[in-house]
Design a protein around this motif. Structure first.
Motif, mmCIF file in Angstrom:
data_model
loop_
_atom_site.group_PDB
_atom_site.id
_atom_site.type_symbol
_atom_site.label_atom_id
_atom_site.label_comp_id
_atom_site.label_asym_id
_atom_site.label_seq_id
_atom_site.Cartn_x
_atom_site.Cartn_y
_atom_site.Cartn_z
ATOM 1 N N VAL A 89 0.886 -1.320 -0.079
ATOM 2 C CA VAL A 89 0.167 0.128 -0.183
ATOM 3 C C VAL A 89 0.904 1.168 -0.088
ATOM 4 C CG1 VAL A 89 -1.589 1.490 1.311
ATOM 5 C CG2 VAL A 89 -1.960 -1.170 1.075
ATOM 6 N N GLU A 90 1.801 1.527 0.964
ATOM 7 C CA GLU A 90 2.632 2.556 1.054
ATOM 8 C C GLU A 90 3.746 2.607 -0.247
ATOM 9 O OE1 GLU A 90 4.650 1.952 4.749
ATOM 10 O OE2 GLU A 90 2.868 2.806 5.905
ATOM 11 N N THR A 91 4.164 1.722 -0.814
ATOM 12 C CA THR A 91 4.783 1.520 -1.915
ATOM 13 C C THR A 91 3.841 2.482 -3.257
ATOM 14 O OG1 THR A 91 6.029 -0.014 -1.464
ATOM 15 C CG2 THR A 91 5.986 0.485 -3.765
ATOM 16 N N LEU A 92 2.724 1.860 -3.515
ATOM 17 C CA LEU A 92 1.878 2.278 -4.615
ATOM 18 C C LEU A 92 1.309 3.498 -4.310
ATOM 19 C CD1 LEU A 92 0.087 -0.992 -5.473
ATOM 20 C CD2 LEU A 92 2.197 0.101 -6.650
ATOM 21 N N ASP A 93 1.145 3.968 -3.069
ATOM 22 C CA ASP A 93 0.392 5.176 -2.449
ATOM 23 C C ASP A 93 1.264 6.651 -2.988
ATOM 24 O OD1 ASP A 93 -2.012 6.381 -1.248
ATOM 25 O OD2 ASP A 93 -0.231 6.976 0.227
ATOM 26 N N ARG A 94 2.526 6.292 -3.181
ATOM 27 C CA ARG A 94 3.667 7.450 -3.742
ATOM 28 C C ARG A 94 3.002 7.908 -5.192
ATOM 29 N NH1 ARG A 94 7.311 4.271 -0.714
ATOM 30 N NH2 ARG A 94 8.354 3.477 -2.462
ATOM 31 N N HIS A 95 2.370 7.009 -5.849
ATOM 32 C CA HIS A 95 2.128 7.280 -7.258
ATOM 33 C C HIS A 95 0.672 7.188 -7.598
ATOM 34 C CE1 HIS A 95 6.461 6.087 -7.603
ATOM 35 N NE2 HIS A 95 6.125 4.928 -6.861
ATOM 36 N N ALA A 96 -0.379 6.588 -6.990
ATOM 37 C CA ALA A 96 -1.511 6.560 -7.328
ATOM 38 C C ALA A 96 -2.779 6.441 -6.055
ATOM 39 C CB ALA A 96 -1.841 5.363 -8.220
ATOM 40 N N HIS A 97 -3.717 6.788 -6.163
ATOM 41 C CA HIS A 97 -4.653 6.562 -5.159
ATOM 42 C C HIS A 97 -4.662 4.763 -4.938
ATOM 43 C CE1 HIS A 97 -6.494 10.379 -4.918
ATOM 44 N NE2 HIS A 97 -6.375 10.318 -6.248
ATOM 45 N N VAL A 98 -4.996 4.316 -3.832
ATOM 46 C CA VAL A 98 -4.858 2.890 -3.433
ATOM 47 C C VAL A 98 -5.977 2.659 -2.499
ATOM 48 C CG1 VAL A 98 -3.387 1.021 -2.533
ATOM 49 C CG2 VAL A 98 -2.098 2.683 -3.583
ATOM 50 N N PHE A 99 -6.787 1.358 -3.091
ATOM 51 C CA PHE A 99 -7.924 1.174 -2.452
ATOM 52 C C PHE A 99 -7.842 -0.579 -2.114
ATOM 53 C CE2 PHE A 99 -9.225 4.609 -5.039
ATOM 54 C CZ PHE A 99 -9.551 5.597 -3.909
ATOM 55 N N VAL A 100 -8.106 -0.860 -1.090
ATOM 56 C CA VAL A 100 -8.116 -2.154 -0.327
ATOM 57 C C VAL A 100 -9.243 -2.857 -0.440
ATOM 58 C CG1 VAL A 100 -7.144 -3.802 1.399
ATOM 59 C CG2 VAL A 100 -5.878 -1.719 0.647
ATOM 60 N N SER A 101 -9.461 -4.094 -0.887
ATOM 61 C CA SER A 101 -10.671 -5.147 -0.820
ATOM 62 C C SER A 101 -10.057 -6.204 -0.094
ATOM 63 C CB SER A 101 -11.282 -5.408 -1.993
ATOM 64 O OG SER A 101 -12.317 -6.454 -1.765
ATOM 65 N N ARG A 113 8.950 -9.502 -4.704
ATOM 66 C CA ARG A 113 9.237 -9.406 -6.192
ATOM 67 C C ARG A 113 8.123 -8.765 -6.881
ATOM 68 N NH1 ARG A 113 9.972 -14.160 -9.207
ATOM 69 N NH2 ARG A 113 9.991 -12.622 -11.265
ATOM 70 N N ALA A 114 6.751 -9.159 -6.469
ATOM 71 C CA ALA A 114 5.491 -8.623 -6.650
ATOM 72 C C ALA A 114 5.426 -7.164 -6.368
ATOM 73 C CB ALA A 114 4.356 -9.627 -6.140
ATOM 74 N N ILE A 115 5.655 -7.003 -5.256
ATOM 75 C CA ILE A 115 5.669 -5.496 -4.951
ATOM 76 C C ILE A 115 6.601 -4.542 -5.829
ATOM 77 C CG2 ILE A 115 6.035 -3.846 -3.037
ATOM 78 C CD1 ILE A 115 5.395 -6.227 -1.151
ATOM 79 N N SER A 116 7.697 -4.931 -6.293
ATOM 80 C CA SER A 116 8.708 -4.184 -6.929
ATOM 81 C C SER A 116 7.916 -4.158 -8.357
ATOM 82 C CB SER A 116 10.027 -5.012 -7.051
ATOM 83 O OG SER A 116 10.561 -5.061 -5.603
ATOM 84 N N LEU A 117 7.410 -5.034 -8.901
ATOM 85 C CA LEU A 117 6.798 -5.089 -10.442
ATOM 86 C C LEU A 117 5.553 -4.239 -10.095
ATOM 87 C CD1 LEU A 117 6.738 -6.032 -13.165
ATOM 88 C CD2 LEU A 117 5.219 -8.017 -12.308
ATOM 89 N N ALA A 118 4.902 -4.196 -8.999
ATOM 90 C CA ALA A 118 4.048 -3.242 -9.032
ATOM 91 C C ALA A 118 4.144 -1.863 -9.233
ATOM 92 C CB ALA A 118 3.056 -3.651 -7.685
ATOM 93 N N GLU A 119 5.274 -1.412 -8.471
ATOM 94 C CA GLU A 119 5.794 -0.097 -8.462
ATOM 95 C C GLU A 119 6.254 0.170 -9.746
ATOM 96 O OE1 GLU A 119 8.417 2.876 -5.735
ATOM 97 O OE2 GLU A 119 9.179 0.895 -5.981
ATOM 98 N N GLU A 120 6.985 -0.746 -10.456
ATOM 99 C CA GLU A 120 7.466 -0.507 -11.973
ATOM 100 C C GLU A 120 6.108 -0.414 -12.795
ATOM 101 O OE1 GLU A 120 9.568 -3.001 -15.287
ATOM 102 O OE2 GLU A 120 10.120 -3.555 -13.248
ATOM 103 N N LEU A 121 5.231 -0.897 -12.587
ATOM 104 C CA LEU A 121 3.967 -0.904 -13.714
ATOM 105 C C LEU A 121 2.957 0.277 -13.407
ATOM 106 C CD1 LEU A 121 2.593 -4.729 -13.729
ATOM 107 C CD2 LEU A 121 3.813 -3.493 -15.518
ATOM 108 N N ILE A 122 2.898 0.726 -12.130
ATOM 109 C CA ILE A 122 2.198 1.867 -11.916
ATOM 110 C C ILE A 122 2.672 3.116 -12.500
ATOM 111 C CG2 ILE A 122 2.820 2.762 -9.537
ATOM 112 C CD1 ILE A 122 -0.585 2.221 -10.400
ATOM 113 N N LYS A 123 3.947 3.233 -12.408
ATOM 114 C CA LYS A 123 4.679 4.450 -13.146
ATOM 115 C C LYS A 123 4.835 4.664 -14.712
ATOM 116 C CE LYS A 123 8.573 3.619 -10.794
ATOM 117 N NZ LYS A 123 10.078 3.802 -10.146
ATOM 118 N N TYR A 124 4.268 3.442 -15.253
ATOM 119 C CA TYR A 124 4.259 3.560 -16.771
ATOM 120 C C TYR A 124 3.007 4.229 -17.385
ATOM 121 C CZ TYR A 124 4.483 1.551 -21.606
ATOM 122 O OH TYR A 124 4.069 1.352 -22.932
ATOM 123 N N ASP A 125 3.155 5.317 -18.185
ATOM 124 C CA ASP A 125 2.097 6.132 -18.551
ATOM 125 C C ASP A 125 1.063 5.574 -19.625
ATOM 126 O OD1 ASP A 125 2.732 8.354 -17.088
ATOM 127 O OD2 ASP A 125 4.027 9.156 -18.603
ATOM 128 N N GLY A 126 1.771 4.607 -20.288
ATOM 129 C CA GLY A 126 0.925 3.948 -21.446
ATOM 130 C C GLY A 126 0.470 2.639 -20.942
#
Length: 367
Positions: free
Chosen positions: A211-223, A306-319
Motif C-alpha cells: 500500500v505505502e509503495t503504490l500510494d506514492r504514485h496513485a490512489h490505493v484502495f483495498v478489498s 518481487r510482486a511489490i517491486s513489479l507493481a511499483e514499476e508498472l504503476i509508473k508507466y504512462d501507456g
C-alpha cells in the motif's frame, strides 16, 4: 420446461450463475438457487434480486466442512420438497451428491484443476464417478476423461463478457476522485476454503509495504476478506460489493493473492499481478498460464517482495492501460460468451451434450 437447481458456494460462483439463472427463467424454466452462507455471498445475492435458499452454513475449519457435508446434502434434498430437479448444476461435490440423492442429471462447471492442490484432486475423485458431465475452459490442462467437455472461454466471462457487462464510470464519484486520476486496487484473501489448506498470500507487513509503495504514485484502495493492518484501514473500500467489477475495469493496476479476481481484472484489461503459493510450475492452472503467456494480461509471481517491486514499476508507466486494452481485445476475439453457452447447454441437456461432443465448433455460435 425444466426444473433446474443451481448450487452456489462463493461470490464468484454467484457471479457465474446469475445471468445463466435469469436467462433460464426467462425461457420458462423453474430455477432454484441453493446457497452456502459464506462471506458476502448472501448479501450479494440479495443485491442482485435473488431469494437465497440456504443449504449450508459457513464452517470455520476444513474438518468441520467435511463432517457436516452429509448434513448439507440431506438439507439440499429436503429443499427440493419432493419436486426433484431435472438438472442440478454447480462447481463440484455439493451439487453432484445432491443430484445423486435426488435422481437428477448432474452438470458441473469447474476451472479449478486437480493438479493445483491435493485436496482438489481428492474432491474430483469423489464426485467424478457420479456426475454426468464436467465442463471446463479449453485452457484446462488436466484430462478428466470421457465426461470432460472443454469450451473456449473463462468462468469470469459469464458476467464480464461485453454481452453481459458494460462498465459505469460513476465509480469515480463513489471513490471520491476525478476521472483522470490513477488508482490501484489490492485484494487480499482469507485462505479459508478447503483447497486453500497450506496456501498463503501477502502477510501483514507485506500488505502495508505494498500500500505505502503504490500510494506514492496513485490512489490505493483495498478489498479484503477479514481484517487488515491498522496502518492501511483508511484504504479499505467502502462501496457496494456489486460494483467491484466497475472498479476493476477502471483501475490502472490490480494486485492480489486471490485466484478468481486475478482472472476478472485481467480479462477486463487491467494489468494484474497475482502472488500466492498456488503459483508453481508443477501445479499451475491453465487459465493463468494462458492469460500470462498467450495474452500478456497477467503476471503470476510467487515471491511477494518481487510482486511489490513489479507493481511499483508498472504503476509508473504512462501507456499501461492503453496497451492492456489492446491485449484484451485480442482475447475477446478468441473467446465465447460462456453464459449464453451454459444457458443453451443446461436447457437442452442431454441433447446439447451429444451435439457438442459430435461437433465442438457449435460453441462458437455463442459469441
Amino acid at each position: 420446461m425444466k426444473r433446474i437447481a443451481i448450487f452456489v458456494n462463493t461470490p464468484a460462483q454467484l457471479h457465474f450463475y446469475r445471468n445463466i439463472a435469469k436467462r433460464l427463467e426467462q425461457k420458462g424454466n423453474q430455477v432454484n438457487m441453493l446457497f452456502r452462507d459464506y462471506g458476502e455471498t448472501l448479501r450479494l445475492a440479495q443485491e442482485f434480486g435473488f431469494n437465497p435458499l440456504i443449504f449450508s452454513k459457513q464452517r470455520p475449519t476444513s474438518l468441520q466442512k467435511m463432517i457436516f457435508f452429509p448434513v448439507d446434502i440431506m438439507r439440499s434434498v429436503r429443499i427440493f420438497r419432493g419436486q426433484n430437479p431435472d438438472v442440478v448444476t454447480g462447481f463440484g461435490i455439493d451439487s453432484v451428491y445432491a443430484s445423486a440423492f435426488a435422481g437428477s442429471k448432474s452438470i458441473v462447471f469447474s476451472d479449478s484443476e486437480p493438479r493445483s492442490h491435493r485436496l482438489l484432486h481428492f474432491q474430483y475423485d469423489l464426485f467424478k464417478p457420479l456426475t454426468d458431465v464436467i465442463i471446463t475452459p479449453s485452457s484446462f490442462l488436466d484430462d478428466l476423461g470421457s465426461k470432460h467437455i472443454r469450451v473456449n472461454s473463462y468462468k469470469e466471462l459469464a458476467y464480464l463478457h461485453p454481452n453481459c457487462f458494460q462498465p459505469s464510470n460513476d465509480i469515480f464519484d463513489l471513490l471520491g476522485i476525478s476521472r483522470n486520476e490513477d488508482f490501484a486496487i489490492l485484494r487480499f484473501n482469507a485462505f479459508d476454503a478447503v483447497h486453500d489448506l497450506q496456501v498463503s498470500g501477502f502477510n501483514s507487513e507485506q500488505k502495508v509495504k505494498l500500500v505505502e509503495t503504490l500510494d506514492r504514485h496513485a490512489h490505493v484502495f483495498v478489498s479484503a476478506e477479514g481484517s487488515v493492518p491498522k496502518r492501511i484501514e483508511k484504504n479499505v473500500l467502502k462501496i457496494p460489493k456489486r460494483r467491484i467489477h466497475d472498479l476493476l475495469y477502471y483501475a490502472k493496476l490490480f494486485v492480489t493473492d486471490t485466484q478468481t479476481m486475478a482472472t476478472e481484472a485481467a480479462i477486463l484489461g487491467t494489468p494484474t499481478i497475482r502472488s500466492n503459493n498456488f503459483v508453481d510450475e508443477k501445479r499451475e492452472m491453465g487459465n493463468f498460464l494462458e492469460l500470462e503467456k498467450k495474452y500478456g494480461l497477467l503476471f503470476s509471481i510467487c515471491d511477494r517482495n518481487r510482486a511489490i517491486s513489479l507493481a511499483e514499476e508498472l504503476i509508473k508507466y504512462d501507456g499501461l492501460k492503453k496497451e492492456w486494452t489492446r491485449r484484451r481485445e485480442v482475447l475477446l476475439k478468441d473467446k465465447i460468451d460462456i453464459s449464453s453457452f451454459m444457458t443453451w447447454f443446461i436447457e437442452n441437456y442431454p441433447e446439447s451434450c451429444k451435439e457438442i461432443k459430435s461437433d465442438s465448433k457449435i460453441q462458437f455460435k455463442f459469441r
